[in-house]
Scaffold this active site. Structure first.
Site, mmCIF file in Angstrom:
data_model
loop_
_atom_site.group_PDB
_atom_site.id
_atom_site.type_symbol
_atom_site.label_atom_id
_atom_site.label_comp_id
_atom_site.label_asym_id
_atom_site.label_seq_id
_atom_site.Cartn_x
_atom_site.Cartn_y
_atom_site.Cartn_z
ATOM 1 N N HIS A 107 20.235 20.991 6.155
ATOM 2 C CA HIS A 107 20.283 22.349 6.700
ATOM 3 C C HIS A 107 20.974 22.403 8.059
ATOM 4 O O HIS A 107 21.562 23.422 8.410
ATOM 5 C CB HIS A 107 18.866 22.914 6.837
ATOM 6 C CG HIS A 107 18.199 23.190 5.531
ATOM 7 N ND1 HIS A 107 18.556 24.227 4.708
ATOM 8 C CD2 HIS A 107 17.181 22.546 4.904
ATOM 9 C CE1 HIS A 107 17.792 24.220 3.622
ATOM 10 N NE2 HIS A 107 16.950 23.206 3.719
ATOM 11 N N GLN A 119 12.362 13.627 -2.189
ATOM 12 C CA GLN A 119 11.640 14.836 -1.800
ATOM 13 C C GLN A 119 11.325 15.662 -3.051
ATOM 14 O O GLN A 119 12.219 16.033 -3.816
ATOM 15 C CB GLN A 119 12.468 15.649 -0.807
ATOM 16 C CG GLN A 119 11.695 16.790 -0.179
ATOM 17 C CD GLN A 119 12.368 17.335 1.083
ATOM 18 O OE1 GLN A 119 13.297 16.723 1.604
ATOM 19 N NE2 GLN A 119 11.898 18.464 1.564
ATOM 20 N N GLU A 146 10.144 19.116 -4.248
ATOM 21 C CA GLU A 146 10.038 20.466 -3.683
ATOM 22 C C GLU A 146 10.314 21.568 -4.702
ATOM 23 O O GLU A 146 10.600 22.699 -4.329
ATOM 24 C CB GLU A 146 10.974 20.601 -2.485
ATOM 25 C CG GLU A 146 12.395 20.143 -2.713
ATOM 26 C CD GLU A 146 13.212 20.109 -1.428
ATOM 27 O OE1 GLU A 146 12.860 20.839 -0.487
ATOM 28 O OE2 GLU A 146 14.201 19.356 -1.378
ATOM 29 N N ALA A 170 7.280 24.019 1.457
ATOM 30 C CA ALA A 170 7.862 25.356 1.591
ATOM 31 C C ALA A 170 8.678 25.715 0.352
ATOM 32 O O ALA A 170 8.473 26.770 -0.268
ATOM 33 C CB ALA A 170 8.729 25.428 2.847
ATOM 34 N N ASP A 171 9.618 24.844 -0.032
ATOM 35 C CA ASP A 171 10.422 25.121 -1.221
ATOM 36 C C ASP A 171 9.592 25.034 -2.492
ATOM 37 O O ASP A 171 9.851 25.760 -3.464
ATOM 38 C CB ASP A 171 11.609 24.165 -1.300
ATOM 39 C CG ASP A 171 12.778 24.629 -0.443
ATOM 40 O OD1 ASP A 171 13.153 25.807 -0.544
ATOM 41 O OD2 ASP A 171 13.298 23.819 0.330
#
Length: 255
Positions: free
Chosen positions: A47, A150, A152, A177-178
């Site tokens: 990001h 990860q 997600e 979060a995702d």
């Protein structure tokens, strides 16, 4: 003992490994984190607007100030990973590891052909610019970089058992979060906490290390620790600076 061994030793002893999240380009932030006592910095090339040179400078600043350097890459790109690995990071984080195939490709990209991988030979900083033995480095490189998958999405969760079976994946990280967005997108009544806790149980049962993001509070740290989380990331450079700037201004804004 190298930095990865130190992190593993701390996790194996039951203590949380603690990291800080970086999106800004200035390597002074990584240096500050090291001097402050963080175990590692999370250099976000997914990001954050970070190029190769900036990633290199963050790695150098973090390690020079006493902490490890993890790099979250945008995805499994062999050419990009080759360059980053040659910089000598301590961990690579792969976002959206949704399948066994993605996890396998991540491991291959981080490994030399001697160990079933596709990584090209040409380490630079990773061998101290030629001051360390390159042949010895090649034999141990795959052991000295944590490869972190990860989880997600619900797709990743549903494929969790297969991902956990991939040899060479050292740790899993829960991207809550995702994962929450993925659950809401399905709108089928799935509960985030149930999924989160199930991931924790299954990852720890298989013996891999487990990471998660937390809020910077003692109760939150204790909560995830009780679930089996062994390493955490909390705080982000841009937000920390923005909050400090606002607090600084608010103190005299009425004068």
């Amino acid at each position: 003992m190298n930095r990865v061994e130190e992190l593993k030793k701390k996790m194996d002893s039951g203590r949380l490994v603690k990291g800080f999240f970086l999106t800004m380009a200035d390597p002074m932030v990584s240096e500050m984190a090291g001097y402050a006592g963080y175990d590692y910095v999370w250099i976000d090339a997914e990001h954050g607007p970070l190029g190769r040179q900036e990633i290199l400078h963050h790695i150098m600043a973090a390690q020079g100030s006493g902490c490890a350097a993890f790099v979250r890459v945008p995805g499994v790109d062999r050419s990009m990973l080759k360059a980053i690995l040659d910089m000598g990071p301590d961990g690579i984080i792969f976002p959206f590891t949704n399948s066994r195939e993605i996890a396998e490709e991540a491991v291959r990209a981080c490994s030399y052909p001697d160990f079933g991988g596709v990584r090209g030979q040409g380490p630079i900083r990773a061998i101290r610019y030629g001051l360390s033995d390159e042949g010895e480095y090649i034999q141990t490189a795959h052991e000295n970089v944590l490869k972190i998958a990860q989880i997600e999405t619900m797709e990743g969760y549903e494929n969790l058992d297969e991902i956990l079976q991939v040899r060479g994946i050292d740790s899993l990280f829960i991207g809550a979060a995702d994962l929450s967005r993925s659950i809401q997108g399905r709108n089928d009544g799935t509960d985030l906490n149930t999924v989160y806790e199930d991931i924790c149980r299954r990852v720890r049962r298989c013996g891999k290390y487990l990471g998660a993001a937390i809020g910077a509070t003692a109760p939150e740290a204790q909560r995830v620790k009780n679930l089996g989380v062994q390493w955490v990331v909390f705080g982000q450079d841009a937000r920390a600076l923005a909050n400090a700037l606002k607090t600084n201004l608010d103190a005299i804004k009425n004068y």
